[in-house]
Scaffold this motif. Structure first.
Motif, PDB file in Angstrom:
ATOM      1  N   SER A  79       0.842  -1.190   0.000  1.00 43.51           N
ATOM      2  CA  SER A  79       0.000   0.000   0.000  1.00 43.51           C
ATOM      3  C   SER A  79       0.881   1.245   0.000  1.00 43.51           C
ATOM      4  CB  SER A  79      -0.929  -0.003   1.218  1.00 43.51           C
ATOM      5  OG  SER A  79      -0.178  -0.062   2.416  1.00 43.51           O
ATOM      6  N   GLN A 119      -2.054  -5.028  -2.570  1.00 38.22           N
ATOM      7  CA  GLN A 119      -2.402  -3.620  -2.605  1.00 38.22           C
ATOM      8  C   GLN A 119      -3.792  -3.483  -3.211  1.00 38.22           C
ATOM      9  OE1 GLN A 119       0.028  -2.619  -6.757  1.00 38.22           O
ATOM     10  NE2 GLN A 119       0.585  -1.564  -4.904  1.00 38.22           N
ATOM     11  N   GLN A 120      -4.330  -2.289  -3.115  1.00 37.15           N
ATOM     12  CA  GLN A 120      -5.723  -2.061  -3.497  1.00 37.15           C
ATOM     13  C   GLN A 120      -6.007  -2.422  -4.950  1.00 37.15           C
ATOM     14  OE1 GLN A 120      -6.900   2.021  -3.124  1.00 37.15           O
ATOM     15  NE2 GLN A 120      -9.067   1.558  -3.071  1.00 37.15           N
ATOM     16  N   GLN A 121      -5.149  -2.014  -5.856  1.00 33.45           N
ATOM     17  CA  GLN A 121      -5.410  -2.200  -7.272  1.00 33.45           C
ATOM     18  C   GLN A 121      -5.230  -3.646  -7.735  1.00 33.45           C
ATOM     19  OE1 GLN A 121      -3.714   0.246  -6.000  1.00 33.45           O
ATOM     20  NE2 GLN A 121      -4.502   2.185  -6.802  1.00 33.45           N
ATOM     21  N   GLY A 149      -2.061   3.133  -3.448  1.00 27.79           N
ATOM     22  CA  GLY A 149      -3.388   2.904  -2.892  1.00 27.79           C
ATOM     23  C   GLY A 149      -3.373   2.418  -1.459  1.00 27.79           C
ATOM     24  N   SER A 150      -4.449   1.759  -1.092  1.00 30.56           N
ATOM     25  CA  SER A 150      -4.579   1.207   0.254  1.00 30.56           C
ATOM     26  C   SER A 150      -4.304  -0.294   0.211  1.00 30.56           C
ATOM     27  CB  SER A 150      -5.985   1.485   0.801  1.00 30.56           C
ATOM     28  OG  SER A 150      -6.971   0.947  -0.061  1.00 30.56           O
ATOM     29  N   ALA A 152      -5.089  -4.373   0.224  1.00 31.12           N
ATOM     30  CA  ALA A 152      -6.052  -5.164  -0.543  1.00 31.12           C
ATOM     31  C   ALA A 152      -7.253  -5.563   0.309  1.00 31.12           C
ATOM     32  CB  ALA A 152      -5.364  -6.417  -1.084  1.00 31.12           C
ATOM     33  N   ASP A 178      -3.607   0.647   8.334  1.00 33.07           N
ATOM     34  CA  ASP A 178      -4.854   0.507   7.578  1.00 33.07           C
ATOM     35  C   ASP A 178      -5.919   1.359   8.253  1.00 33.07           C
ATOM     36  OD1 ASP A 178      -5.539  -0.928   9.819  1.00 33.07           O
ATOM     37  OD2 ASP A 178      -5.642  -2.865   8.828  1.00 33.07           O
ATOM     38  N   GLU A 182      -8.211  -3.765   7.415  1.00 33.57           N
ATOM     39  CA  GLU A 182      -7.956  -4.755   6.366  1.00 33.57           C
ATOM     40  C   GLU A 182      -6.827  -5.717   6.735  1.00 33.57           C
ATOM     41  OE1 GLU A 182      -7.574  -1.475   5.910  1.00 33.57           O
ATOM     42  OE2 GLU A 182      -8.982  -0.738   4.400  1.00 33.57           O
ATOM     43  N   GLU A 222      -1.727   7.607   2.006  1.00 34.60           N
ATOM     44  CA  GLU A 222      -2.823   6.853   1.408  1.00 34.60           C
ATOM     45  C   GLU A 222      -4.077   7.694   1.180  1.00 34.60           C
ATOM     46  OE1 GLU A 222      -3.599   3.059   3.138  1.00 34.60           O
ATOM     47  OE2 GLU A 222      -1.470   2.479   3.178  1.00 34.60           O
TER      48      GLU A 222
END
Length: 284
Positions: A79, A119-121, A149-150, A152, A178, A182, A222
């Motif tokens: 992240s 990661q988020q994406q 991003g943040s 996952a 987080d 998460e 983030e």
């Protein structure tokens, strides 16, 4: 960490303190003596100790501790908060180096090594394998990590990390940052499957001590949120930081998760040596 080739850096670092990260308590025909036991019909006669027979006129089997091969899954938090810089290095650079060293160490002792970048994406997965070509891919994937991003969501990683029914060793390298729990959910889910889990908590010295001289504000990597700071906040901040770290440690231990704080100003070889020594004490 000045060595850019991760494979070479890892081999250089672990040279001199090779120590198993998954020493087994299984008894058998290993190299390190453990105990004697009385002979039972059907036992392999190769492991009879004839010297003990000569002294006692009784048959004894010599048992030793053996090491078992397992799957070691290295889980990297990718992240945006892992772009945090302390001195010359970012958290993700430190995390890459730590993961490379642990992967090299596990591979050298015959374990299958896997890599999971969360990661988020996207979620990148390299399933555990033992062959040398796999390790080349392992180092390459580590080098390609770009934090963004943040963290996952559970729907992205759950099947990847929880599909195995056999117990495995999961080493999670993260800053534990987080906003909606998460990372805590990931650890709780994996712990429920009775995997052995180790959390390596990366923190910058500037984070731990609020050492941001010359700055009047900080940006959340983030969310983009701006937070003003002043020297007057430092004492209260350090106290709250110690309370936070104590709470995090207690939370992990309550779930049966091993927790190690890794300040980034500490040389990686020293941090890993201390980590392995502590773990070996626990495993005994």
């Amino acid at each position: 960490m000045a060595i850019k080739d991760l494979s070479l850096a890892a081999k250089t670092t672990i040279s001199g303190f090779m120590a198993g990260i998954n020493k087994s308590n299984v008894k058998g025909a290993g190299l390190e003596f453990s105990q004697y036991r009385s002979y039972q019909p059907g036992d392999d006669l190769r492991w009879l100790d004839w010297r003990m027979y000569a002294r006692s006129d009784r048959y004894y089997i010599r048992e030793s501790e053996i090491e078992t091969s397992i799957a070691v899954r290295l889980v990297i938090d990718a992240s945006a908060s892992m772009k945090h810089r302390d001195g010359q290095f970012t958290k993700i650079e430190y995390a890459r180096y730590v993961a490379a060293c642990l992967g090299c160490l596990a591979h050298n002792q015959g374990d299958a090594v896997g890599l999971y970048v969360l990661q988020q994406q996207q979620v990148q997965a390299l399933q555990p394998r033992k062959d040398p070509q796999h390790m080349a891919r392992f180092y390459y994937q580590l080098e390609q990590i770009a934090p963004a991003g943040s963290f996952a969501a559970a729907t992205q990683y759950k099947q990847l990390l929880t599909g195995e029914t056999t117990r495995e060793l999961l080493i999670v390298i993260t800053d534990l940052y987080d906003r909606d729990g998460e990372i805590a959910q990931l650890l709780k889910t994996c712990s429920a499957l009775r995997h052995e889990i180790i959390v390596l908590h990366l923190m910058g010295r500037n984070e731990l001590e609020m050492d941001y001289s010359g700055y009047t504000a900080l940006e959340d990597l983030e969310t983009g949120e701006i937070v003003g700071i002043s020297n007057r906040d430092a004492a209260g901040y350090r106290e709250r930081m110690q309370q936070y770290l104590a709470a995090v440690r207690t939370q992990q231990l309550d779930q049966g998760i091993a927790y190690y704080l890794m300040p980034m100003n500490e040389p990686v070889d020293k941090a890993l040596r201390d980590f392995l020594k502590q773990r070996n004490k626990i495993m005994r």
